[in-house]
Enzyme design. Structure first.
Site, PDB file in Angstrom:
ATOM      1  N   SER A   1     -10.086  -0.209   7.017  1.00 16.51           N
ATOM      2  CA  SER A   1      -9.503   0.261   5.773  1.00 16.51           C
ATOM      3  C   SER A   1      -9.077  -1.483   5.201  1.00 16.51           C
ATOM      4  O   SER A   1      -8.430  -1.227   4.098  1.00 16.51           O
ATOM      5  CB  SER A   1      -8.386   1.054   5.833  1.00 16.51           C
ATOM      6  OG  SER A   1      -9.115   2.327   5.757  1.00 16.51           O
TER       7      SER A   1
ATOM      8  N   LYS B   1       0.841  -1.144   0.038  1.00 12.67           N
ATOM      9  CA  LYS B   1      -0.083  -0.034  -0.141  1.00 12.67           C
ATOM     10  C   LYS B   1       0.749   1.493  -0.048  1.00 12.67           C
ATOM     11  O   LYS B   1       1.788   1.334   0.701  1.00 12.67           O
ATOM     12  CB  LYS B   1      -0.628   0.064   1.154  1.00 12.67           C
ATOM     13  CG  LYS B   1      -1.905   1.196   1.279  1.00 12.67           C
ATOM     14  CD  LYS B   1      -2.822   1.041   2.531  1.00 12.67           C
ATOM     15  CE  LYS B   1      -3.937   2.083   2.648  1.00 12.67           C
ATOM     16  NZ  LYS B   1      -4.751   1.981   3.880  1.00 12.67           N
TER      17      LYS B   1
ATOM     18  N   SER C   1      -9.930   2.092   2.962  1.00 13.06           N
ATOM     19  CA  SER C   1      -8.972   2.757   2.134  1.00 13.06           C
ATOM     20  C   SER C   1      -7.936   1.979   1.277  1.00 13.06           C
ATOM     21  O   SER C   1      -7.379   2.609   0.416  1.00 13.06           O
ATOM     22  CB  SER C   1      -8.008   3.770   2.903  1.00 13.06           C
ATOM     23  OG  SER C   1      -7.364   3.190   3.759  1.00 13.06           O
TER      24      SER C   1
END
Lengths: 489, 482
Positions: B171, B72, B147
């Site tokens: 997330s 990420k 997210s």
């Protein structure tokens, strides 16, 4: 109001009583920074003593320096504070280029040390100023402005350098007391060897909160915070300036505004920085990246056991055990190495008075920095003791001892060696002295007659002639005694 | 078997050569990534270079040797760009690796690239990004969740065998549920945050995404543990997660159902139905079911958005244009430089949260908001800990709906915030949770459930999930990307 007039000050002080509290920021002499492993080395080239933590890189997390905590605890214990078993770091937010994270990690509502006191002698009396608290925090970097080039640059070497902030109660009542407090606090930190204590270099910084109240009044007046005081000279000037400024205002029916003022040493005046209304909202919050600081009793005891004797205690002991007066004790405890030096000599020669006088008049005259120079100074305590013992056993007179002392400094040799090499032992032997006396008397019949006729001051002439003949090495007391006997007998 | 374990076995048994794996993978990424937008950057050269090294060195002992893992864009990899999907970090390269990526690299993993996410991990749909929304590989018109949308989509679209995400309020779990894969948020303090861009420091936690519980366990095994660089990591021994997942079973497990999570209002009936079906599977497999209560659940969202925004406002103060990243071009003063940089660099949602957080920390409001939120947070935490004394794990749905359409909620921040209703309280409590597929809705969109455990009981969660996977395999949804 630009020139400070002493009469004005006296007049003002008759009417008003100043009420002051000091906030002192002391940088701790750790090897690494408070929140990172970057070097805490003053004077490195810009932005070299930094890590991802003290430059506020994304994702970098603070890691508390254990050594800094230990030093902070030393200060707290030495100043008789109540150490808090659990204290909390907070974030203090404001935007400024020298503050890389946009917040400073500082203890806010849960400091590690509460109460305590700083003690010192002022005008022959012992004073004790209570402390409110001591807390641990990190320093910010530095903005450097280059007006000629029209740029401002940021140096983050100072970012995250460990600081303790020592906050006093508003118990200081005069400029002299403020200076004495600050000196005593600095000395305490130097005894602990945790802070350089240099105002000019900024590793020891002082802000003053000042208000005035009419003499006899109990209620405090509105206070003004004075920043940027970077020398003892400035401390006294800035406070005096502020006292006069406030008195002027009050006398003319004005009101004191609660504000922060900046001392401008070049212009000898303070300028308003911000008022209470403009005061920044620091949006304090507990620092989530650090756990609360837990201090266990055992750590406190370990540190307490290792604390050196603090300057005020040492002064009191010098007064009590070595019969010193406050002045002597103050001079001799100006650094722990000097106090050690004095104490070693005093014990070795069993004569605290001689040690005190000789060190003050001879040793200290050659030393600029009582802290560092004394440690490398020669004669060291052992060598000086040996020299003074030569005085005690009458090998040397005071004057001879001073001469030997000068040679010792120059040639870095022990006293005994110099005395034997240069034949500097004083002559105390009666027969040797008598022989010289008789020779001098025989060579000066005229003067002898005058003396006998009542011209007493010619005694000095005979003493001088004898010493001259002895190369200055005659034991003055014995010589005088024998000469008196001879001339009057 | 998940693709991570499968690939490792194949490599070990020499069924396939590492270079072939990566030749295929790179082709796949090149075809599919333009459709799903999971990767912000693909480390093509680095992948090829690493495969060559690993092929000759044959470091088979390393647990993740040669396995392609995506990261990420909140997690630093040395000398690589890390941007938190934000313009404000334009051009910034990490001077050092995060502890988690350092550990993965040591374990032999090959990084495939930087994965798209919501800006500074703030969002539930991966639409708050400066680089375009991530699309759900199952239905390209829908969000992958946020997210960590890129991390979930990359695994689901088979563009890596596992990935790392961060979970501050859901997330990891929400995108895992939307994309039909497994995602785990470990206990707060289990995995190091050092080198991970901070959103909300007391809630953020890094965790793995993979096809199944065992594959997640393989990654967690590598990244978990105390780290001297993160003072909030705990010196609790790391359990054998891989063994726990391999021996996974539901038999004899006491599963608590927090009643506040089994509401029908505002929750899609198909999710209600699938959760009930999952509970039936638990029973059939020998688990016992008990209703428990987390009474303060209704305050979860409010508390979360006070705590998270306050910490975010604080954490994002460092982006001032002085030292790195974007700097506004024309400025009149120092103050102007900071204001312009932040105004131009941050997106709308980030600004909204900075303002909320700044407000609640302001003098005069602190006690009413931040301080009170922390008080309620500790209540919620105690309620979770108490409930978990009665049972081994809790079970709950992850989301109120299946993946929604891109654009559907962007103009309604409150509706978006409510997407996190089943996930935020777990972060507030600091306990671990794992999201895993339990079925599909009528459109074929994945539905997820989550097990929630006591502090540092990741092994228990992985075992329970693996037990469910064995008892009730969920067919993988058909991919929309070609």
């Amino acid at each position: 109001m630009s020139v400070i007039n002493n009469e004005d000050v006296e007049k003002v002080l008759k009417k008003f009583e100043p009420v002051m509290g000091l906030e002192v920021h002391a940088q701790l002499k750790t090897t690494t920074k408070l929140m990172s492993a970057a070097s805490n080395q003053f004077g490195s080239s810009p932005n070299t003593a930094v890590s991802t933590i003290c430059t506020g890189m994304p994702g970098a997390l603070p890691v508390l320096n254990k050594k800094a905590v230990q030093m902070a605890l030393q200060a707290g214990l030495a100043l008789d504070c109540e150490i808090q078993k659990r204290s909390v770091f907070s974030r203090k937010h404001y935007f400024y280029p020298d503050l890389p994270k946009g917040y400073q990690i500082s203890q806010y509502d849960r400091p590690y040390a509460l109460k305590g006191a700083v003690q010192f002698y002022l005008n022959g009396e012992k004073r004790k100023i209570a402390l409110t608290r001591i807390h641990l925090e990190e320093d910010a970097g530095k903005n450097l402005h280059f007006d000629d080039r029209g740029v401002s640059l940021v140096d983050l070497n100072r970012s995250s350098v460990p600081l303790i902030e020592i906050v006093s109660e508003p118990e200081i009542r005069s400029t002299a007391e403020a200076a004495a407090y600050l000196k005593a606090l600095r000395l305490a930190l130097r005894y602990l060897d945790i802070c350089e204590g240099n105002l000019e270099e900024g590793n020891f910084r002082c802000d003053a909160n000042i208000s005035l109240r009419p003499r006899g009044e109990q209620k405090f007046g509105t206070r003004v915070e004075l920043k940027n005081i970077n020398s003892f000279r400035n401390l006294e000037r800035a406070i005096t300036y502020e006292i006069l400024r406030q008195a002027d205002l009050l006398d003319s029916g004005g009101k004191i505004t609660q504000e922060t003022r900046l001392w401008d040493a070049d212009q000898n005046k303070s300028i308003s920085m911000r008022s209470k209304e403009e005061a920044a909202d620091y949006r304090y919050m507990p620092e989530p990246d650090l756990l609360p600081l837990e201090i266990v009793e055992r750590d406190i005891e370990d540190i307490r056991k290792k604390l050196p004797e603090m300057p005020i205690a040492r002064m009191d002991r010098f007064i009590r055990d070595y019969g010193r007066n406050i002045y002597d004790a103050d001079v001799l405890t100006a650094s722990s190495s000097l106090a050690d030096y004095y104490e070693t000599v005093s014990k070795a020669i069993q004569d605290p008075q001689l040690a005190s006088t000789f060190i003050q008049t001879n040793v200290l005259a050659h030393i600029a920095n009582v802290e560092t120079d004394i440690e490398t100074f020669f004669p060291d305590a052992k060598a000086l003791s040996d020299l003074l013992l030569k005085m005690k056993d009458k090998t040397l007179s005071l004057n001879l001892a001073k001469e030997v002392f000068e040679i010792m400094m120059a040639e870095k040799k022990p006293a005994a060696q110099i005395i034997s090499e240069k034949g500097m032992a004083q002559v105390s032997d009666d027969s040797a002295l008598l022989a010289v006396i008789e020779k001098v008397i025989a060579e000066n019949p005229g003067q002898l007659a005058e003396l006998k006729a009542g011209k007493d001051k010619l005694f000095g002439f005979f003493m001088g002639q004898c010493q001259k003949a002895l190369g200055g090495k005659g034991n003055p007391a014995t010589l005088k005694e024998l000469l008196e006997k001879k001339l009057k007998g | 078997m998940g693709r991570l374990s499968q690939l490792r076995d194949d490599l070990k048994n020499k069924k396939i050569r590492l270079t072939e794996v990566y030749d295929d993978l790179i082709v796949k990424i090149k075809t599919r990534n333009p459709q799903v937008n999971a990767y912000l950057e693909v480390f093509e050269e680095e992948m090829r270079a690493r495969t060559k090294i690993l092929e000759t060195e044959a470091s088979e002992a390393a647990p993740l040797a040669g396995l392609p893992i995506g990261i990420k864009d909140m997690i630093s990899m040395k000398n690589h760009v890390v941007s938190a999907s934000s313009k404000i970090l334009e051009g910034y390269r990490a001077p050092r690796s995060a502890t988690v990526t350092e550990k993965l690299k040591k374990a032999g993993a090959i990084f495939t690239g930087r994965l798209n996410c919501d800006e500074f991990a703030m969002g539930s749909s991966n639409e708050n990004t400066s680089f375009g929304a991530v699309k759900n590989p199952v239905d390209l018109a829908r969000t992958a969740g946020g997210s960590s949308g890129g991390s979930a989509a990359a695994v689901a679209a088979e563009l890596c065998v596992g990935s790392l995400g961060t979970d501050t309020g859901g997330s990891i779990r929400l995108p895992a549920a939307f994309c039909g894969i497994v995602g785990m948020k470990p206990t707060y303090g289990r995995v190091s945050r050092s080198g991970v861009i901070a959103f909300a420091s007391s809630l953020d936690q890094v965790g793995p995404f993979a096809d199944d519980a065992l594959d997640c366990a393989e990654i967690l095994q590598v990244i978990a543990g105390r780290d001297a660089r993160d003072s909030t990591t705990m010196p609790v021994p790391v359990e054998n997660y891989v063994a726990a997942a391999k021996n996974g079973s539901l038999k004899g497990l006491k599963i608590g159902l927090p009643k506040e999570y089994f509401i029908s209002e505002g929750v899609s009936p198909e999710i209600v139905k699938q959760t009930q079906a999952a509970i039936e599977v638990f029973k059939k497999e020998g688990a016992t079911i008990k209703e428990v209560s987390i009474p303060h659940t209704e305050y979860g969202i409010a508390v979360y958005y006070l705590v998270a925004t306050a910490e975010a406002a604080s954490n994002l103060s460092r982006y001032d244009g002085i030292r790195y990243g974007k700097r506004a071009k024309d400025f009149a003063s120092m103050k102007d430089l900071i204001i312009k940089t932040r105004s131009e660099g941050f997106g709308a949602e980030v600004k909204r949260r900075i303002m909320l957080g700044t407000f609640s920390l302001s003098s005069g409001y602190y006690d009413a908001y931040y301080s009170k939120a922390q008080y309620v947070r500790s209540k919620i935490q105690n309620e979770f800990l108490n409930a978990l004394k009665e049972v081994d794990v809790l079970f709950a749905p992850v989301t109120t709906s299946t993946a929604f359409k891109i654009g559907e909620k962007v103009n309604d921040p409150l509706a978006m915030y409510l997407s996190d209703i089943f996930t935020v309280s777990i972060n507030l409590a600091g306990v671990p949770a794992i999201a895993f597929p339990i079925g599909h809705d009528s459109k074929g969109l994945p539905i997820g459930g989550q097990f929630i455990g006591g502090p540092f009981q990741e092994a228990k969660l992985l075992a329970a999930t693996a037990g469910f996977e064995k008892a009730h395999p969920i067919t993988k949804a058909k991919l929309a990307c070609q």
